[in-house]
Design a protein around this motif. Structure first.
Motif, PDB file in Angstrom:
ATOM      1  N   ASP A 230       4.466  -8.323 -66.702  1.00  0.00           N
ATOM      2  CA  ASP A 230       4.489  -6.993 -66.100  1.00  0.00           C
ATOM      3  C   ASP A 230       4.391  -6.998 -64.578  1.00  0.00           C
ATOM      4  OD1 ASP A 230       5.075  -4.450 -66.946  1.00  0.00           O
ATOM      5  OD2 ASP A 230       3.019  -3.747 -66.724  1.00  0.00           O
TER       6      ASP A 230
ATOM      7  N   GLU B  78       6.487  -0.747 -75.403  1.00  0.00           N
ATOM      8  CA  GLU B  78       6.109   0.551 -74.858  1.00  0.00           C
ATOM      9  C   GLU B  78       5.191   0.378 -73.648  1.00  0.00           C
ATOM     10  OE1 GLU B  78       7.252   3.431 -75.828  1.00  0.00           O
ATOM     11  OE2 GLU B  78       8.453   2.524 -77.441  1.00  0.00           O
ATOM     12  N   PRO B  79       5.223   1.362 -72.701  1.00  0.00           N
ATOM     13  CA  PRO B  79       4.394   1.251 -71.483  1.00  0.00           C
ATOM     14  C   PRO B  79       2.912   1.038 -71.763  1.00  0.00           C
ATOM     15  CG  PRO B  79       6.023   2.989 -71.231  1.00  0.00           C
ATOM     16  CD  PRO B  79       6.123   2.523 -72.649  1.00  0.00           C
ATOM     17  N   ALA B  80       2.363   1.756 -72.760  1.00  0.00           N
ATOM     18  CA  ALA B  80       0.930   1.602 -73.049  1.00  0.00           C
ATOM     19  C   ALA B  80       0.622   0.186 -73.510  1.00  0.00           C
ATOM     20  CB  ALA B  80       0.503   2.606 -74.121  1.00  0.00           C
ATOM     21  N   ASP B  81       1.511  -0.385 -74.318  1.00  0.00           N
ATOM     22  CA  ASP B  81       1.312  -1.759 -74.774  1.00  0.00           C
ATOM     23  C   ASP B  81       1.463  -2.742 -73.619  1.00  0.00           C
ATOM     24  OD1 ASP B  81       0.874  -0.988 -77.391  1.00  0.00           O
ATOM     25  OD2 ASP B  81       2.996  -1.143 -77.940  1.00  0.00           O
ATOM     26  N   ARG B  82       2.371  -2.433 -72.696  1.00  0.00           N
ATOM     27  CA  ARG B  82       2.579  -3.324 -71.543  1.00  0.00           C
ATOM     28  C   ARG B  82       1.279  -3.486 -70.758  1.00  0.00           C
ATOM     29  NH1 ARG B  82       8.000  -4.175 -70.478  1.00  0.00           N
ATOM     30  NH2 ARG B  82       7.479  -4.955 -68.406  1.00  0.00           N
ATOM     31  N   LEU B  83       0.561  -2.381 -70.604  1.00  0.00           N
ATOM     32  CA  LEU B  83      -0.696  -2.430 -69.848  1.00  0.00           C
ATOM     33  C   LEU B  83      -1.711  -3.330 -70.550  1.00  0.00           C
ATOM     34  CD1 LEU B  83      -2.417  -1.411 -67.496  1.00  0.00           C
ATOM     35  CD2 LEU B  83      -3.047   0.568 -68.896  1.00  0.00           C
TER      36      LEU B  83
ATOM     37  N   ALA C  43      12.554  -8.027 -67.548  1.00  0.00           N
ATOM     38  CA  ALA C  43      12.444  -6.609 -67.896  1.00  0.00           C
ATOM     39  C   ALA C  43      13.356  -6.272 -69.066  1.00  0.00           C
ATOM     40  CB  ALA C  43      12.786  -5.753 -66.681  1.00  0.00           C
TER      41      ALA C  43
END
Length: 582
Positions: free
Chosen positions: A488, A507-512, A500
């Motif tokens: 990330d 998903e963005p939440a999982d990326r974090l 990328a």
């Protein structure tokens, strides 16, 4: 029935030796008429260590067996010296008798008859009542060898009492005789005759520890039938300690005993006489009608595998993954050209459709120009000699890059790599430096790849890149891993948006969450978390990352290097395809 006319060759079905039907061979056979298999798949599945079958799972197996043509299914309920039967045994019986699956349920129970010396845990009446309440209608007392002649007399008196109760409760009785190959033969015959005189409808013989060779089995069954009488049905039960369960079951059948079988050879110890092997051998090689729906065998095998959780070995005859898998160059080329319609069957005596199987092929460690030519014909391509050689080397390189079992390309993958290799081969001007520059690797690895790709067909670039990275020593691997950017964070200029794109399914939440855990990973191991993320969800990657956090550093270097090899191999393919499209 597969072979009612007893022919060695039937177009579209089978091709076996004429000797199988030579009169000198056939004249010695005395098959039961009719031959009626009894099946032990359910009880043997229950007895197999580690099986995960549920009550509903046993019912699904039972339904499949009924559809296959099984007419007698054997279940065991044991008291094992306790005042109550084992609850799990009783539960299996209740699950199977809860519905009509088209077969009779033959129930052996140790509490129905003792050895004439030791006391039973419950009365025979209690045992019968318990079994009938659970749905049993065919009971099978087991006559074990009594420890003395006096005990044997008491045992037979108890058997007489049992038969009086059986008549009262209107249940059918079969008799189980265990360890027949190790018992005193004359005494065995004596108790068998007594049981038949009292009304036993069938004698189920068990060579419980596989004590008899196939030749001994044939003689044993013949002598037993001669002395007991040929009017009563006889079956034979045989395990696979010496790898002879199928041979022993068939030998017993040739002398007049119907085989006791289990799908996939399910059982404890070394397994049991496999239904699929016994049935297909009897039908094809002996011309015997087994009453089984042959085309359903493969589906039933899968049901048993799925419901028990016990995998069918790849090399298992007839139902194993390799049974109709073609890998040898001539066989694979023939499979590509003729597929399911080949006759005679490709390196097999029986066509796969006869039992619900299909021919498949793989591109493995062996290959040939004829395989390339066959595949080209199937895909409507005309290749020059140079293209044939180049495409073959490219596919061989893809296989060589695989470091774990199975080292092959399956049909779909081989076709995909064939198309890619052919397209790349026909492209002019693609050079290794351009491809290496687009991978985003460090200078040391770039130099290694440059050497590895020297004089290599361009179509083989992805496979050679993957293999070169996977074979790095630990120091070189660490250097290569350091070139991968932490999860990330922005891509290095050399790779543009490659990472990328590969991580597009996350998903963005999982990326974090992954980024946070990846930082802990790098602190623990000293190099970035590397994973081939293309096509994977965030939850999948998170699960993988959490698992890998528990590895030791040496193991994790190997895992991360293998992941790096997969990533760079895929990137090389993408770069080549991009150049072809430009």
């Amino acid at each position: 029935m597969l072979n009612p006319q007893r022919l060695n060759r039937v177009e579209g079905s089978h091709l076996v030796s004429e000797m199988d039907y030579d009169p000198e061979v056939q004249n010695g056979f005395d098959f039961p008429t009719p031959l009626e298999l009894i099946d032990s798949t359910i009880r043997k599945s229950f007895f197999t260590a580690g099986a995960v079958t549920s009550g509903a799972g046993y019912q699904r197996i039972a339904e499949a067996l009924g559809g296959l043509g099984i007419r007698v299914e054997c279940i065991n309920v044991n008291w094992s010296g306790s005042p109550q039967p084992a609850p799990q045994d009783l539960a299996v019986l209740q699950a199977v008798t809860a519905h009509d699956f088209g077969f009779a349920v033959n129930v052996y129970a140790d509490a129905l008859l003792g050895n004439g010396q030791d006391p039973q845990p419950v009365s025979t009446r209690q045992a019968i009542e318990t079994l009938i309440e659970a749905g049993a209608r065919v009971l099978a007392p087991g006559i074990v060898q009594a420890p003395s002649l006096d005990a044997e007399k008491r045992q037979l008196d108890q058997l007489d009492d049992y038969f009086e109760l059986a008549a009262e409760f209107e249940v059918t009785t079969t008799i189980t005789l265990a360890q027949v190959g190790l018992r005193d033969f004359d005494r065995l015959v004596g108790v068998a005759r007594h049981a038949v005189s009292r009304g036993a409808t069938r004698l189920d013989l068990m060579d419980s520890t596989s004590s008899m060779s196939p030749e001994a089995m044939r003689v044993f069954v013949r002598r037993f039938r001669e002395q007991v009488g040929s009017d009563v049905a006889i079956t034979m039960h045989m395990h696979d300690e010496f790898g002879l369960a199928t041979a022993g079951a068939i030998a017993a059948a040739t002398a007049g005993a119907s085989p006791d079988v289990a799908v996939n050879g399910m059982s404890y110890r070394c397994g049991f006489a496999p239904l699929e092997e016994v049935v297909l051998a009897l039908e094809t090689l002996y011309g015997v009608d087994t009453g089984i729906e042959l085309a359903k065998i493969m589906d039933v095998s899968r049901v048993v595998e799925r419901e028990t959780g016990i995998s069918v070995p790849a090399l298992k005859p007839l139902v194993g993954g390799y049974a109709y898998l073609k890998h040898m160059p001539g066989d694979a080329a023939a499979a590509i050209r003729t597929g399911q319609s080949a006759f005679p069957p490709i390196s097999h005596g029986l066509t796969p459709s006869a039992m619900g199987q299909r021919v498949s092929w793989v591109w493995g460690g062996l290959s040939s120009d004829s395989m390339v030519e066959a595949l080209a014909d199937q895909l409507g391509e005309r290749l020059t000699e140079a293209e044939i050689a180049t495409v073959r080397r490219a596919l061989d390189a893809e296989v060589a890059a695989v470091s774990v079992y199975p080292r092959w390309l399956d049909e779909d993958e081989a076709v995909l790599r064939f198309r890619q290799a052919l397209s790349i081969t026909r492209e002019v001007g693609t050079d290794p430096e351009t491809i290496i520059a687009g991978l985003g690797v460090g200078p040391a690895l770039a130099d290694r790849l440059g050497i590895a790709l020297k004089d290599v067909d361009v179509a083989a670039f992805p496979a050679v890149i993957g293999r070169t990275v996977s074979e790095l020593d630990p120091d070189a691997a660490l250097e290569a891993l350091d070139a991968f950017r932490p999860f990330d964070q922005p891509d290095a200029p050399a790779t543009g948006t490659a990472s990328a794109t590969e991580e597009g399914g996350i998903e963005p939440a999982d990326r974090l969450l992954i980024a946070q855990l990846a930082r802990r990973y790098q602190d623990r191991f000293g190099f970035p978390f590397v994973v081939a993320a293309e096509g994977r969800s965030g939850l999948d990657v998170l699960s993988t990352l959490a698992h890998r956090m528990g590895q030791d550093r040496s193991t994790e270097i190997d895992i991360a290097t293998a992941e790096a090899a997969a990533i760079l191999q895929q990137r090389a393919r993408a770069l080549l395809c991009a150049r072809l499209g430009s």
